[in-house]
Design an enzyme around this catalytic site. Sequence first.
Site, PDB file in Angstrom:
ATOM      1  N   GLN A   1      53.045  62.940  16.625  1.00  0.00           N
ATOM      2  CA  GLN A   1      53.491  63.942  15.633  1.00  0.00           C
ATOM      3  C   GLN A   1      52.379  64.316  14.656  1.00  0.00           C
ATOM      4  O   GLN A   1      52.638  64.985  13.646  1.00  0.00           O
ATOM      5  CB  GLN A   1      54.691  63.395  14.843  1.00  0.00           C
ATOM      6  CG  GLN A   1      55.927  63.150  15.677  1.00  0.00           C
ATOM      7  CD  GLN A   1      56.645  64.442  16.045  1.00  0.00           C
ATOM      8  OE1 GLN A   1      56.239  65.532  15.667  1.00  0.00           O
ATOM      9  NE2 GLN A   1      57.727  64.316  16.789  1.00  0.00           N
TER      10      GLN A   1
ATOM     11  N   VAL B   1      73.420  67.129  10.178  1.00  0.00           N
ATOM     12  CA  VAL B   1      72.295  67.939   9.720  1.00  0.00           C
ATOM     13  C   VAL B   1      71.758  68.755  10.896  1.00  0.00           C
ATOM     14  O   VAL B   1      71.625  68.240  12.016  1.00  0.00           O
ATOM     15  CB  VAL B   1      71.176  67.052   9.136  1.00  0.00           C
ATOM     16  CG1 VAL B   1      70.092  67.914   8.495  1.00  0.00           C
ATOM     17  CG2 VAL B   1      71.745  66.067   8.116  1.00  0.00           C
TER      18      VAL B   1
ATOM     19  N   TYR C   1      73.708  52.987  16.941  1.00  0.00           N
ATOM     20  CA  TYR C   1      73.213  53.747  15.791  1.00  0.00           C
ATOM     21  C   TYR C   1      73.999  53.362  14.540  1.00  0.00           C
ATOM     22  O   TYR C   1      73.409  53.093  13.476  1.00  0.00           O
ATOM     23  CB  TYR C   1      73.343  55.243  16.070  1.00  0.00           C
ATOM     24  CG  TYR C   1      72.891  56.128  14.925  1.00  0.00           C
ATOM     25  CD1 TYR C   1      71.545  56.375  14.706  1.00  0.00           C
ATOM     26  CD2 TYR C   1      73.822  56.715  14.071  1.00  0.00           C
ATOM     27  CE1 TYR C   1      71.128  57.194  13.663  1.00  0.00           C
ATOM     28  CE2 TYR C   1      73.416  57.533  13.029  1.00  0.00           C
ATOM     29  CZ  TYR C   1      72.070  57.766  12.834  1.00  0.00           C
ATOM     30  OH  TYR C   1      71.654  58.568  11.787  1.00  0.00           O
TER      31      TYR C   1
END
Length: 261
Positions: free
Chosen positions: A40, A190, A157
Amino acid sequence: MTVQDKVALVTGAGQGIGRAIALRLANDGFNVAIADIEPQRSKGESVVAEIEALGRKSVFVAADVSKKDQVVAAVETAADALGGFDVIVNNAGIAQIKPVLEITEEELNQIFSVNANSVVWGIQAAAAKFEELGHGGKIVSAASIAAIQGFPILSAYSASKFAVRGFTQAAAQELAPKGITVNAYAPGIVGTGMWELIDKELSKINGKPIGQNLKENVEGIALGRIETPEDVAKIVSFFAGPDSDYVTGQVLLVDGGMLYN
């Protein structure tokens, strides 16, 4: 809210929520270190350029947050390059969409190492640097609505985010005498790549068309719209700034009205 001559480090800041947090903190007056994984780098360096365009200092740090030594090194780089250290935002995280009966040992270890272990390394590294510099500081971590309620097909998660909540509450009590506050933010749905992945994987499991799972979840939000990264960044701004000086050990829902805690 504005600050002067303070430094923040945001992990997972090359895109999405992390980028929005970094830009908001820069607008608040922070000099901001951008930490993300090496693949990234180009995105992270782009965020650095955006921050510098705002008149703030910034630096990119390549770091795998699941590795303690790399988190410590990121904090050291931020402090050395930007001239201090005041806030860490443990934002980096990953999602896994898998029925609980199908989760492998490797998958479980991976999600905990990125989502939960990294928060511990961030807490430890930041607290050590605050102490070295002779002042308190602020530790802010990414929880989730899944830290308040476990969700099916997202059990690993959810469990990793429950762990963030537990570490936040315990660390807040341990570090309060040092003048360090420890809080977390709990986003809902989101509009980022993570939810695109969740929607895609849920579609494979329940057969609904791509986009349908996301649409149905958004329809359950009281405020009637999907959450933006900037919505989350506003809460982090509060936790990172002076207005939250008397707040610690809290996990604040920012979900538009999905859960009520």
